[in-house]
Design an enzyme around this catalytic site. Structure first.
Site, PDB file in Angstrom:
ATOM      1  N   GLY A  33      35.455 -38.102  61.040  1.00  0.00           N
ATOM      2  CA  GLY A  33      36.577 -37.167  61.018  1.00  0.00           C
ATOM      3  C   GLY A  33      37.543 -37.260  62.191  1.00  0.00           C
ATOM      4  N   PHE A  34      37.889 -36.109  62.742  1.00  0.00           N
ATOM      5  CA  PHE A  34      38.912 -36.047  63.802  1.00  0.00           C
ATOM      6  C   PHE A  34      38.483 -36.882  65.016  1.00  0.00           C
ATOM      7  CE2 PHE A  34      39.870 -31.271  62.661  1.00  0.00           C
ATOM      8  CZ  PHE A  34      40.264 -31.657  61.405  1.00  0.00           C
ATOM      9  N   ARG A  53      25.446 -37.639  67.278  1.00  0.00           N
ATOM     10  CA  ARG A  53      23.997 -37.815  67.073  1.00  0.00           C
ATOM     11  C   ARG A  53      23.679 -39.095  66.320  1.00  0.00           C
ATOM     12  NH1 ARG A  53      23.348 -32.289  63.985  1.00  0.00           N
ATOM     13  NH2 ARG A  53      25.315 -33.178  63.270  1.00  0.00           N
ATOM     14  N   TYR A  65      31.333 -18.689  61.216  1.00  0.00           N
ATOM     15  CA  TYR A  65      32.152 -19.855  61.594  1.00  0.00           C
ATOM     16  C   TYR A  65      33.419 -19.386  62.301  1.00  0.00           C
ATOM     17  CZ  TYR A  65      35.054 -24.005  61.450  1.00  0.00           C
ATOM     18  OH  TYR A  65      35.876 -25.050  61.815  1.00  0.00           O
ATOM     19  N   GLY A 103      44.401 -26.635  60.430  1.00  0.00           N
ATOM     20  CA  GLY A 103      44.010 -26.045  59.143  1.00  0.00           C
ATOM     21  C   GLY A 103      43.210 -27.060  58.359  1.00  0.00           C
ATOM     22  N   THR A 120      37.612 -34.285  55.751  1.00  0.00           N
ATOM     23  CA  THR A 120      36.723 -35.125  56.567  1.00  0.00           C
ATOM     24  C   THR A 120      35.328 -34.923  55.965  1.00  0.00           C
ATOM     25  OG1 THR A 120      36.296 -33.260  58.027  1.00  0.00           O
ATOM     26  CG2 THR A 120      38.117 -34.691  58.665  1.00  0.00           C
ATOM     27  N   GLU A 121      34.303 -35.021  56.792  1.00  0.00           N
ATOM     28  CA  GLU A 121      32.967 -34.687  56.291  1.00  0.00           C
ATOM     29  C   GLU A 121      32.674 -33.190  56.447  1.00  0.00           C
ATOM     30  OE1 GLU A 121      30.136 -37.357  58.135  1.00  0.00           O
ATOM     31  OE2 GLU A 121      31.182 -39.096  57.351  1.00  0.00           O
TER      32      GLU A 121
HETATM   33  P1  NDP Z   1      33.180 -34.017  60.568  1.00  0.00           P
HETATM   34  O1  NDP Z   1      31.973 -33.410  59.933  1.00  0.00           O
HETATM   35  O2  NDP Z   1      33.836 -35.163  59.887  1.00  0.00           O
HETATM   36  O3  NDP Z   1      32.839 -34.433  62.084  1.00  0.00           O
HETATM   37  C1  NDP Z   1      32.077 -33.594  62.904  1.00  0.00           C
HETATM   38  C2  NDP Z   1      31.635 -34.357  64.144  1.00  0.00           C
HETATM   39  O4  NDP Z   1      30.887 -33.456  64.966  1.00  0.00           O
HETATM   40  C3  NDP Z   1      30.733 -35.525  63.808  1.00  0.00           C
HETATM   41  O5  NDP Z   1      31.078 -36.630  64.595  1.00  0.00           O
HETATM   42  C4  NDP Z   1      29.348 -35.019  64.203  1.00  0.00           C
HETATM   43  O6  NDP Z   1      28.567 -36.089  64.694  1.00  0.00           O
HETATM   44  C5  NDP Z   1      29.683 -34.076  65.343  1.00  0.00           C
HETATM   45  N1  NDP Z   1      28.624 -33.091  65.541  1.00  0.00           N
HETATM   46  C6  NDP Z   1      28.274 -32.069  64.715  1.00  0.00           C
HETATM   47  N2  NDP Z   1      27.206 -31.435  65.204  1.00  0.00           N
HETATM   48  C7  NDP Z   1      26.858 -32.069  66.360  1.00  0.00           C
HETATM   49  C8  NDP Z   1      25.822 -31.897  67.302  1.00  0.00           C
HETATM   50  N3  NDP Z   1      24.916 -30.939  67.183  1.00  0.00           N
HETATM   51  N4  NDP Z   1      25.773 -32.725  68.363  1.00  0.00           N
HETATM   52  C9  NDP Z   1      26.694 -33.704  68.507  1.00  0.00           C
HETATM   53  N5  NDP Z   1      27.688 -33.926  67.650  1.00  0.00           N
HETATM   54  C10 NDP Z   1      27.762 -33.113  66.577  1.00  0.00           C
HETATM   55  O7  NDP Z   1      34.201 -32.798  60.736  1.00  0.00           O
HETATM   56  P2  NDP Z   1      35.683 -32.705  61.352  1.00  0.00           P
HETATM   57  O8  NDP Z   1      36.114 -33.972  61.954  1.00  0.00           O
HETATM   58  O9  NDP Z   1      36.528 -32.075  60.331  1.00  0.00           O
HETATM   59  O10 NDP Z   1      35.411 -31.600  62.477  1.00  0.00           O
HETATM   60  C11 NDP Z   1      35.684 -31.810  63.836  1.00  0.00           C
HETATM   61  C12 NDP Z   1      36.001 -30.455  64.463  1.00  0.00           C
HETATM   62  O11 NDP Z   1      37.168 -29.928  63.854  1.00  0.00           O
HETATM   63  C13 NDP Z   1      34.928 -29.394  64.283  1.00  0.00           C
HETATM   64  O12 NDP Z   1      34.836 -28.657  65.474  1.00  0.00           O
HETATM   65  C14 NDP Z   1      35.471 -28.519  63.155  1.00  0.00           C
HETATM   66  O13 NDP Z   1      34.995 -27.199  63.232  1.00  0.00           O
HETATM   67  C15 NDP Z   1      36.944 -28.595  63.448  1.00  0.00           C
HETATM   68  N6  NDP Z   1      37.857 -28.311  62.345  1.00  0.00           N
HETATM   69  C16 NDP Z   1      37.774 -28.958  61.148  1.00  0.00           C
HETATM   70  C17 NDP Z   1      38.704 -28.694  60.150  1.00  0.00           C
HETATM   71  C18 NDP Z   1      38.658 -29.344  58.825  1.00  0.00           C
HETATM   72  O14 NDP Z   1      39.228 -28.792  57.870  1.00  0.00           O
HETATM   73  N7  NDP Z   1      38.060 -30.526  58.677  1.00  0.00           N
HETATM   74  C19 NDP Z   1      39.804 -27.755  60.374  1.00  0.00           C
HETATM   75  C20 NDP Z   1      39.789 -27.131  61.664  1.00  0.00           C
HETATM   76  C21 NDP Z   1      38.866 -27.413  62.604  1.00  0.00           C
HETATM   77  P3  NDP Z   1      27.024 -36.339  64.344  1.00  0.00           P
HETATM   78  O15 NDP Z   1      26.754 -35.728  63.002  1.00  0.00           O
HETATM   79  O16 NDP Z   1      26.879 -37.833  64.359  1.00  0.00           O
HETATM   80  O17 NDP Z   1      26.297 -35.704  65.450  1.00  0.00           O
HETATM   81  C1  8X3 Z   2      38.024 -25.433  59.233  1.00  0.00           C
HETATM   82  C2  8X3 Z   2      39.111 -24.825  58.438  1.00  0.00           C
HETATM   83  O1  8X3 Z   2      39.533 -23.147  56.635  1.00  0.00           O
HETATM   84  O2  8X3 Z   2      38.290 -25.126  56.027  1.00  0.00           O
HETATM   85  O3  8X3 Z   2      38.052 -24.945  60.520  1.00  0.00           O
HETATM   86  O4  8X3 Z   2      37.253 -23.391  57.340  1.00  0.00           O
HETATM   87  S1  8X3 Z   2      38.492 -24.093  57.054  1.00  0.00           S
END
Ligand code: NDP
Ligand code: 8X3
Length: 256
Positions: free
Chosen positions: A10-11, A31, A149, A180, A184-185
């Site tokens: 993801g990001f 991880r 969350y 927003g 991603t995953e």
């Molecule tokens: P993904 O699930 O694609 O990526 C999440 C990342 O976080 C992975 O690399 C995962 O790595 C890592 N991660 C999760 N738990 C742990 C842990 N316990 N220890 C270390 N690493 C961890 O999601 P996004 O890229 O979408 O999310 C990235 C951030 O953006 C998050 O904080 C999410 O809340 C936020 N966000 C996402 C939005 C969306 O709509 N997608 C919108 C707004 C915010 P691994 O599993 O290998 O540990």
């Molecule tokens: C993730 C945005 O609205 O999908 O932070 O929960 S939402």
């Protein structure tokens, strides 16, 4: 050196890529070791970047300490820290919520961000630097069933404001980026591997792409030294708030 937590997907993955592409050394964490190894090979081959990978769980305080201590033996400074690792687990009312899900979200999104920041700061305080905290539109407005969350992301917002005050004497910028919906995953994790339910979240409109968030972080990171974007909310065209997103079919001027 740019340290990105949660760079296996993801990001975080795209953020690591854009910095590596632009000549920065990057430290990628997460991880999933195989994912880290694949990304390291990709970034080294494509951009000749220096890439350090650290495998640890942000929830595990000792793992965080050991990993960053190891990093301190290899480098003198972290210029940019991107606190991106995070997740949602489940989507239900408080009375039906799963307490294990609550623990995972609070431990990852709040405590994990604190553990990583605390360990990295000694590598940043001497020269100054820039911390990015990835919040969410859910940091600004709660939505139905989002309770815990949203609370963790409100905490990210509060901690970003606090860090900005506490770290001012060290010349450390703190930028909270609140995206927003982005595909991603994230939803696959939230719905515990239910791919159909996850993809349905983004049906009927174009959500943000991980590259959009990476471009934004990179833009903020490369502004002149005296300029800091403190807080930034970004959504796709069809989203107004965490509570209000429309489908393309609801747009009145889609074909114009
Ligand atoms: P993904 O699930 O694609 O990526 C999440 C990342 O976080 C992975 O690399 C995962 O790595 C890592 N991660 C999760 N738990 C742990 C842990 N316990 N220890 C270390 N690493 C961890 O999601 P996004 O890229 O979408 O999310 C990235 C951030 O953006 C998050 O904080 C999410 O809340 C936020 N966000 C996402 C939005 C969306 O709509 N997608 C919108 C707004 C915010 P691994 O599993 O290998 O540990
Ligand atoms: C993730 C945005 O609205 O999908 O932070 O929960 S939402």
């Amino acid at each position: 050196m740019v340290l990105v937590s949660g760079a296996t997907s993801g990001f975080g993955k795209e953020i690591a890529k854009i910095f590596a592409k632009n000549g920065y050394d990057v430290c990628i964490t997460g991880r999933r070791k195989e994912r880290l190894q694949e990304l390291k090979i990709e970034l080294e081959a494509a951009y000749k970047a220096k890439v350090i990978m650290l495998q640890f769980d942000v929830r595990n305080r000792q793992e965080v300490i050991t990993a960053i201590d190891g990093l301190k033996k290899q480098i003198n400074a972290v210029d940019i820290l991107v606190n991106n690792a995070g997740l949602a687990a489940g989507l239900s009312t408080i009375d039906e919520g799963d307490m294990d899900d609550w623990d995972v979200m609070i431990d990852t999104n709040v405590k994990g961000l604190l553990y990583v920041t605390k360990q990295v700061l000694p590598l940043m305080k001497e020269k100054g630097g820039h911390i990015f905290n990835i919040g969410s539109t859910a940091s600004k407005l709660v939505y139905k069933n989002g309770n815990v969350y949203c609370a963790t992301k409100f905490a990210v917002d509060a901690l970003s404001q606090s860090m900005r005050i506490d770290l001012l004497p060290y010349g450390i910028k703190v930028t909270a980026v609140h995206p927003g919906m982005a595909e991603t995953e994230f939803s696959l994790v939230r719905f515990k591997g239910d791919a159909e339910r996850a993809s349905a979240v983004y049906r009927g409109f174009e959500p943000l792409h991980p590259e959009d968030i990476a471009d934004t972080v990179y833009y903020c990171a490369t502004l002149p030294k005296h300029v800091c974007i403190n807080d930034l909310t970004m959504t796709c065209l069809n989203q107004a708030t965490s509570m209000y997103t429309i489908k393309d079919s609801e747009r009145v001027n889609l074909d114009k």
